[in-house]
Write an enzyme that holds these catalytic residues in place. Structure first.
Site, PDB file in Angstrom:
ATOM      1  N   GLN A  85      15.536  38.185  25.811  1.00 29.45           N
ATOM      2  CA  GLN A  85      16.967  38.005  25.579  1.00 29.45           C
ATOM      3  C   GLN A  85      17.654  39.350  25.378  1.00 29.45           C
ATOM      4  OE1 GLN A  85      17.622  34.850  22.868  1.00 29.45           O
ATOM      5  NE2 GLN A  85      19.819  35.140  22.710  1.00 29.45           N
ATOM      6  N   SER A  87       9.422  39.786  23.119  1.00 29.47           N
ATOM      7  CA  SER A  87      10.004  38.627  22.454  1.00 29.47           C
ATOM      8  C   SER A  87       9.935  37.404  23.367  1.00 29.47           C
ATOM      9  CB  SER A  87      11.441  38.945  22.023  1.00 29.47           C
ATOM     10  OG  SER A  87      11.981  37.911  21.235  1.00 29.47           O
ATOM     11  N   LEU A  88      11.081  36.889  23.804  1.00 30.19           N
ATOM     12  CA  LEU A  88      11.111  35.736  24.697  1.00 30.19           C
ATOM     13  C   LEU A  88      10.254  35.957  25.947  1.00 30.19           C
ATOM     14  CD1 LEU A  88      12.407  33.067  25.848  1.00 30.19           C
ATOM     15  CD2 LEU A  88      14.216  34.543  26.738  1.00 30.19           C
ATOM     16  N   ARG A 148      12.931  26.333  21.877  1.00 29.56           N
ATOM     17  CA  ARG A 148      13.076  27.567  21.088  1.00 29.56           C
ATOM     18  C   ARG A 148      14.545  27.981  21.000  1.00 29.56           C
ATOM     19  NH1 ARG A 148      12.714  33.334  21.945  1.00 29.56           N
ATOM     20  NH2 ARG A 148      11.275  34.383  20.507  1.00 29.56           N
ATOM     21  N   HIS A 168      13.773  37.531  14.579  1.00 27.85           N
ATOM     22  CA  HIS A 168      12.529  38.164  14.143  1.00 27.85           C
ATOM     23  C   HIS A 168      12.569  38.536  12.661  1.00 27.85           C
ATOM     24  CE1 HIS A 168      10.947  38.229  18.195  1.00 27.85           C
ATOM     25  NE2 HIS A 168      12.097  38.714  18.623  1.00 27.85           N
ATOM     26  N   GLN A 212       5.878  34.592  16.154  1.00 31.01           N
ATOM     27  CA  GLN A 212       6.669  35.622  16.814  1.00 31.01           C
ATOM     28  C   GLN A 212       8.151  35.526  16.453  1.00 31.01           C
ATOM     29  OE1 GLN A 212       8.723  35.128  20.362  1.00 31.01           O
ATOM     30  NE2 GLN A 212       7.223  36.288  21.552  1.00 31.01           N
TER      31      GLN A 212
END
Length: 735
Positions: free
Chosen positions: A146, A240-241, A265, A346, A399
C-alpha cells in the site's frame, strides 16, 4: 549486421480499414519494446548499432517503412534486432517507444559502449544497459504494498499483454461479490475525466479496502507477465501488503484466496476508522539507530512501523505523539514528512484488525512455500514443516501490528546469494530501498512499472536490463506472428479493444450470492432468520398497488405485460433473482422518472395542439387490465447482452427534481425489469370478454396524444390531422 536467422521477418497481420489511424491516436503507447543487440566484441557491436541506426526510419509513425523489410512495426523491428543477441557475450539493451526514439537510444548506446566501464552506471540511469558478463547469483522478487498504487496502474499492460488482461478480469470476477463492483472500475478511469473527477478517483483508490486488492492484483499481473518471458524468482519477499503477493509467487496460497484474504484485511483495517484516535504515520530520513532514541524522549505511544532502508524509517503512533515527533526531528534538521494514511498501521492501534484476518487465514488452504519467502516480522524464511500452514497464518496476522523488517529481509536475501532484485509491482520505492541497503556491493535492482515512464515502456526497459546482463529470457513468446499468445488480439491486429468487463463472466452459483450488507468475512454466509421470524409474503395477486384515484391493480396485472418467454426463461437462471435484487433501485428510478418525464412531455405537447389530454376514454366495461393505462413509447430494440454479462439499464437524462425519492418508512416494491421488444406493435393483448354490439355506432371520442400513441402502426390519429406541426415541432425540439 544481424545473424542470418534474423533476416526472415515475422509479422503481425496488417491493420484493416481505419484501425491503424485509431490505434495511432489512442494506443500508440503500447508500441514500447525492449531492444537487445549482441556481438562477440565491442567493435563488432558498435558496427551493428551503426548499421541499425542508418536503417531505422526517423519517424514517430506506428508503422514505418524499412529500406529492406518494407512496412514494419516496432515490435517486429525489436524481434529482428534481438534475435541473435542471446548467442553473444557482449550485449546492449534499452527500450524505445517509437522509431525516432529507437534511433536516439541507438546513438546513446554507442556512447555507453565507448565509455569506461565505471561510468556505464550513468547510462543505466538513462535506460541504456551494457552487459559484458552474466551476473552470478539468485533472483529475488520484491512485491510493493500500500502506498505504491496509482490511478490506471497496469492499464496499458492489460491492453497489450493477454496474461495481464486475464489477471484483472479474474480479480473482477472474484472481488465483485465482495466489493459489489468491478475492481477495474475503481482502478481504470475514463480518459475524458476532468481534474476534479480524477482527484476523486484517486481518493477512492486510496481507501484501504480498495487499495489492498488493487495492489495485489497489479503485483500478481506483473508476476505472471515476467513468467511469460521466462523470468522466475529463487526467493521472494513483500513489503507489508506485498507479502501476500510473495505468497502467491511461492505457492503458499492461490491468487483467489489471496485476493479474498487482502479484502478481509483491508475491510478490517478500514473498519477501524472513527474508533478512537486512528493515529498517524511519518517518514523520517534517518536510520533506525538514530530515530529510536529520539522517539523514547517523546511522551505518548510511538513505534517504528517500517525499517525501509538506512536512509528512511517510518514511525507511527498516537496522533499527538507523531506530531510532536515530527517537530522534534525537524528541529534537529532531520527531514520528517507526515504520511497521508487513515491509520497508524503496523502498531497496536490497529490490533482489532488481527482477529478477522486470523480467522479467515485459518479457513483457506495454506501450503509450505515452494521457494523461500522472507517474512516481514522475522526477516527469516517461512517455515516448511508439517505445522507450516498455521505458523504462516500467524506470521501474516502478526504482520499487521509489527514493524516491517525490510532492511534485514534484503540483507538476508543477499546473504543467501541473491544478486538480482526485481520490484514486481507499481513504482520503484523498493528498488530505491535496495540501492540504499546494498550500496557499494555488486547487485542489480530493477523496477518493472512506473507511471512517469508508462507501464509498457518501463516493463520493456526491465526486460532489456535483464537480457543485457545475460539473464536467460525466453524471447520466443514475443515473436510477432498471427498465432502469438503473449499479446492481446487488439494489439496484434490494432483493432479497438473490447471492454475488459466482457472477459469477466461473473458466473456464480446461487449459494455464492452476496447480500447487500455482507459480513466482514466473505466466506461466512448470512444466516436467514427462522421461519417464525420471517415476515409473511403474500402472493403477487393479493399485493395491491394504489394509483389512479380509487383504482387498484395487483402487481401481476400491472407488470404482467413485461413478462415474455425470454423473461420466463431467465427465472430458471440462479443468477437472475440476485441480479434483480441488486438492480431494483435502478429499475424503480427508471420507471418513476421516465414515466414522469413521459407525462410532462405529452402535457406540453397537448397544450400546443389544443387537445385535452385528460379526456376520459369511452370504452365498453371490461376487467381492469394494463391496456387501460397509457404506455410510454417503445424504445429501439436493445442488443442482447453476452452470456454471463450484466445487462445495463440506463435511466433517461432528467432534471434532478424530476427523480422521485423513496418516502421514508415506505420501501418501494421490487419489480421485474422492463423488457424492450424488437416489434412492440406485434405484441398481442389479452382478449377482452365478449360484449354485445352496441345498437348504433357511436361517434368515436377524440383521443388524447397518449391514447393515440397506442394506435395501430400506420394509422394516423384523426386528432393530429390539420394540426399546426410547425408549432408542434417548435414545442418538441427544446424537450
Amino acid at each position: 549486421a544481424v545473424a542470418p536467422e534474423a533476416e526472415g521477418v515475422t509479422r503481425f497481420p496488417p491493420p484493416e480499414g481505419d484501425d491503424l489511424a485509431r490505434y495511432a491516436t489512442t494506443q500508440a503507447a503500447l508500441e514500447g519494446e525492449a531492444f537487445v543487440i549482441g556481438a562477440p566484441s565491442s567493435h563488432r557491436l558498435d558496427d551493428t548499432l551503426a548499421h541499425a541506426f542508418e536503417e531505422m526510419p526517423d519517424v514517430t509513425e506506428v508503422v514505418a517503412q524499412h529500406p529492406r523489410h518494407g512496412p514494419l512495426r516496432l515490435v517486429e523491428a525489436a524481434h529482428l534486432l534481438r534475435n541473435s543477441a542471446q548467442a553473444h557475450p557482449l550485449r546492449v539493451g534499452f527500450a524505445a517507444a517509437t522509431f525516432a526514439d529507437l534511433r536516439r537510444k541507438i546513438a546513446t548506446a554507442r556512447e555507453a559502449l565507448r565509455a569506461e566501464p565505471g561510468k556505464r552506471a550513468i547510462f543505466a540511469r538513462k535506460g541504456i544497459f551494457v552487459g559484458t558478463a552474466e551476473i552470478e547469483g539468485k533472483t529475488a522478487f520484491l512485491f510493493p504494498g500500500q502506498g505504491s498504487q496509482y490511478i490506471d496502474m497496469c492499464r496499458d499492460l492489460a491492453e497489450k499483454y493477454r496474461v495481464v488482461r486475464e489477471t484483472f478480469a479474474e480479480a473482477d470476477e472474484i472481488l465483485h461479490p465482495i466489493l459489489d463492483r468491478r475492481l477495474t472500475d475503481l482502478i481504470f478511469t475514463d480518459p475524458t475525466m476532468g481534474k476534479e473527477e480524477r482527484k476523486a478517483a484517486e481518493e477512492a483508490l486510496r481507501q484501504t479496502e480498495i487499495t489492498q486488492p488493487a495492489m495485489l492484483t497489479a503485483d500478481v499481473a506483473i508476476l505472471r507477465l515476467l513468467a511469460e518471458h521466462g523470468i522466475h524468482p529463487d526467493v521472494v519477499a513483500g513489503h507489508s501488503l506485498g507479502e501476500y503477493a510473495a505468497c502467491v509467487a511461492a505457492g503458499v496460497m492461490s491468487f483467489p484466496d489471496a485476493l479474498r484474504a487482502v479484502a478481509v484485511r483491508g475491510s478490517a483495517m478500514g473498519s477501524i476508522k472513527g474508533v478512537g484516535d486512528p493515529g498517524k504515520m511519518a517518514s523520517i530520513s534517518a536510520p533506525e539507530e538514530k530515530v529510536a532514541p529520539i522517539l523514547a524522549e517523546i511522551p505518548g505511544y510511538l513505534a517504528i512501523a517500517n525499517k525501509n532502508s538506512y536512509g528512511q524509517t517510518v514511525i507511527a503512533g498516537e496522533s499527538a505523539a507523531v506530531d510532536a515527533a515530527v517537530k522534534r526531528f525537524m528541529a534537529l534538521r532531520i527531514p520528517a514528512v507526515p504520511l497521508s494514511v487513515s491509520n497508524a498501521f503496523h502498531t497496536r492501534l490497529v490490533a482489532s484488525a488481527t482477529t478477522p484476518v486470523r480467522e479467515f487465514l485459518r479457513k483457506i488452504p495454506i501450503s509450505p512455500p515452494r521457494i523461500p519467502v522472507i517474512a516481514n516480522v522475522t526477516a527469516r524464511p517461512y517455515p516448511t514443516g508439517p505445522d507450516a500452514p498455521g505458523q504462516i497464518a500467524e506470521l501474516l496476522t502478526k504482520q499487521i501490528v509489527s514493524s516491517v523488517e525490510f532492511i534485514r529481509s534484503v540483507e538476508a536475501m543477499y546473504e543467501a546469494g541473491a544478486r538480482i532484485f526485481i520490484e514486481v509491482g507499481p513504482k520503484r520505492a523498493l528498488t530505491g530501498f535496495v540501492e540504499n541497503i546494498l550500496s557499494g556491493r555488486e547487485f542489480l535492482a530493477i523496477p518493472t512499472n512506473h507511471p512517469k515512464k508508462g507501464g509498457v515502456l518501463q516493463f520493456s526497459e526491465a526486460l532489456a536490463a535483464l537480457s543485457a546482463n545475460r539473464y536467460p529470457l525466453d524471447w520466443k513468446t514475443a515473436t510477432p506472428a498471427p498465432g502469438n499468445t503473449l499479446y492481446t488480439e487488439s494489439f496484434r491486429t490494432m483493432k479497438e479493444p473490447a471492454p475488459l468487463r466482457e472477459e469477466t463472466t461473473m458466473k456464480r452459483s446461487a449459494d455464492d450470492v452476496t447480500p447487500v450488507h455482507r459480513p466482514l468475512d466473505p466466506t461466512v454466509p448470512e444466516v436467514s432468520p427462522p421461519p417464525s421470524e420471517q415476515a409473511p409474503v403474500p402472493p403477487a395477486s393479493s399485493i395491491a398497488a394504489t394509483g389512479g384515484g380509487s383504482k387498484t391493480r395487483s402487481l401481476l396485472d400491472l407488470f404482467g405485460c413485461l413478462i415474455d418467454d425470454e423473461i420466463l426463461a431467465l427465472l430458471d437462471d440462479a443468477e437472475f433473482l440476485p441480479y434483480l435484487e441488486a438492480q431494483q433501485e435502478v429499475i424503480r428510478s427508471f420507471l418513476k422518472a421516465s414515466f414522469r418525464q413521459h407525462k410532462t412531455f405529452f402535457a406540453r405537447l397537448t397544450a400546443e395542439m389544443g387537445v385535452d389530454a385528460a379526456r376520459p376514454v369511452h370504452s365498453p366495461e371490461a376487467p381492469a387490465r394494463i391496456e387501460d393505462h397509457p404506455l410510454p413509447q417503445a424504445a429501439p430494440p436493445v442488443a442482447e447482452p453476452r452470456r454471463g454479462e450484466e445487462a445495463q439499464i440506463s435511466a433517461p437524462v432528467v432534471p434532478s427534481s424530476a427523480v422521485p425519492s423513496v418516502e421514508e418508512g415506505r420501501p418501494a416494491p421490487t419489480v421485474t425489469p422492463p423488457v424492450q421488444h424488437a416489434h412492440p406493435e406485434r405484441r398481442e393483448a389479452p382478449a377482452a370478454p365478449a360484449s354485445p354490439p352496441p345498437a348504433a355506432a357511436a361517434p368515436a371520442a377524440p383521443r388524447s396524444p397518449m391514447e393515440a400513441m397506442r394506435a395501430p402502426v400506420g394509422e394516423i390519429p384523426p386528432e393530429w390531422i390539420g394540426a399546426d406541426f410547425e408549432k408542434v415541432k417548435n414545442a418538441i425540439l427544446p424537450m
